[in-house]
Design a protein around this motif. Structure first.
Motif, PDB file in Angstrom:
ATOM      1  N   LEU A 122       0.810  -1.218   0.000  1.00 18.38           N
ATOM      2  CA  LEU A 122       0.000   0.000   0.000  1.00 18.38           C
ATOM      3  C   LEU A 122       0.843   1.267   0.000  1.00 18.38           C
ATOM      4  N   HIS A 123       2.155   1.100   0.246  1.00 14.51           N
ATOM      5  CA  HIS A 123       3.097   2.235   0.231  1.00 14.51           C
ATOM      6  C   HIS A 123       2.739   3.292   1.270  1.00 14.51           C
ATOM      7  N   LYS A 124       2.293   2.830   2.436  1.00 12.30           N
ATOM      8  CA  LYS A 124       1.947   3.725   3.541  1.00 12.30           C
ATOM      9  C   LYS A 124       2.558   3.169   4.826  1.00 12.30           C
ATOM     10  N   HIS A 125       2.661   4.036   5.832  1.00 19.05           N
ATOM     11  CA  HIS A 125       3.074   3.606   7.168  1.00 19.05           C
ATOM     12  C   HIS A 125       1.840   3.572   8.059  1.00 19.05           C
ATOM     13  N   PHE A 126       1.686   2.488   8.830  1.00 24.98           N
ATOM     14  CA  PHE A 126       0.522   2.331   9.707  1.00 24.98           C
ATOM     15  C   PHE A 126       0.993   2.202  11.152  1.00 24.98           C
TER      16      PHE A 126
END
Length: 369
Positions: free
Chosen positions: A232-236
């Motif tokens: 998703l190319h995001k940081h969670f």
């Protein structure tokens, strides 16, 4: 016509449920059937000596809940069955459902009666079902973004290619490009229709409340997003400032609402951005926040964000479609739980949604025992 005493006694001794009578004045169990030995591994003739050890087995997370129920039971304000989580002698978990009864005309004083049922198998099955359902909902949201995003991008590219190829006047090429554009559009719509249908279906089902640990449920959701972070190319980020945190909620509905907030953040957060799910406790409330470093919500549409078919709806950064129903449904679910939802957003600086939910009312004044 009353049943013969011998019949009642035989029935009570054979039933798989524990039945007991407790005298409040003497603080002693005056009757208990043999199911106590099978269900709780005790000795019927030593039940009063074993009471302290039995109370000590109440799970720490449930102790205040048990004490509150006990207090309301003695005051005649507890009429519905309640559940307790015990730690067994071998370290495993045991779940009990207790149906209370108050003998108000008992002689010589107040007596409490109760029916105890082991519901461990049911609770374990429900836990697995809820975990699967939560994972399914989160996976659908992730797939919606992960699959629909590239297809929406291909649709945009096909529009550009169609315009660039127009001077060639190649009918076959124009037809192929148009077919690709329509196929991408229909596929994106199909994916979003499926996810939207799942969300709407859940909302239309009657609210089914149960006592659950909100922190555990939110952690399960975030673990799925964290596992998909590279794709998703995001940081969670998940932050829990208190644990556990028990509420009476319809966990399927509420978790879908929180999942929808996360999905919304996903749509409007550029690659490399951060989405944070935080839970804490403040003044009798559970506070859940979903914060992102996305593009924010324009000031001009903020006022009507929670309205049905709101004009605030807009496509995501990858062209994800919006029905305009999501936020109004989330607000309805939160309000069904006697909570409220609000947000703060500034264009270019991200958005923070805050959900406030009332905690369980467990004012404990009387200890167990």
């Amino acid at each position: 016509m009353p049943f013969p005493t011998t019949f009642v006694e035989h029935f009570l001794q054979q039933t798989p449920f524990v039945f007991f009578v407790y005298d409040v004045a003497s603080q002693r169990v005056t009757y208990i059937n043999s199911a106590y030995e099978r269900l709780l591994n005790g000795h019927s003739d030593q039940v009063n000596e074993e009471l302290a050890d039995l109370i000590a087995r109440v799970h720490p997370d449930d102790y205040e809940h048990a004490a509150d129920c006990w207090q309301r039971w003695q005051a005649g304000r507890l009429h519905e069955a309640f559940e307790l989580h015990l730690l067994t002698l071998d370290g495993s978990d045991q779940w009990l459902s207790i149906t209370p009864y108050l003998f108000t005309d008992a002689e010589p004083g107040l007596q409490l009666g109760g029916l105890v049922q082991d519901i461990t198998v049911t609770k374990v099955a429900m836990w697995h079902a809820d975990k699967y359902n939560s994972k399914k909902n989160t996976t659908l949201e992730i797939l919606s973004h992960d699959l629909a995003g590239p297809l929406a991008m291909l649709q945009q590219m096909s529009d550009y290619i169609q315009e660039a190829a127009a001077p060639l006047q190649n009918a076959e090429l124009t037809s192929m490009i148009e077919h690709m554009r329509v196929l991408c559009r229909d596929s994106v719509n199909l994916i979003h229709d499926f996810v939207d249908h799942e969300f709407l279906d859940s909302v239309n089902v009657e609210l089914k409340r149960e006592r659950v640990d909100l922190v555990e449920k939110l952690r399960l959701i975030m673990e799925e997003y964290q596992a998909s972070a590279p794709a998703l190319h995001k940081h969670f980020v998940f932050e829990a400032k208190v644990a556990p945190l028990y509420l009476e909620i319809d966990q399927n509905k509420l978790m879908q609402a929180i999942g929808n907030l996360l999905s919304n953040s996903l749509k409007f957060t550029p690659d490399g951005g951060t989405i944070t799910l935080r839970v804490e406790q403040q003044q009798g409330l559970a506070i859940v926040t979903v914060a992102d470093t996305g593009i924010g919500i324009p000031q001009s549409v903020q006022a009507g964000l929670f309205e049905k078919f709101t004009h605030a709806r807009r496509p995501g950064l990858r062209g994800e479609r919006s029905t305009g129903l999501g936020m109004s449904i989330i607000k309805s679910i939160v309000e069904l739980h006697q909570g409220r939802i609000y947000f703060h957003s500034q264009e270019g600086e991200g958005t923070v949604f805050t959900v406030e939910l009332p905690l369980l009312d467990e004012q404990v004044n009387t200890p167990l025992g």
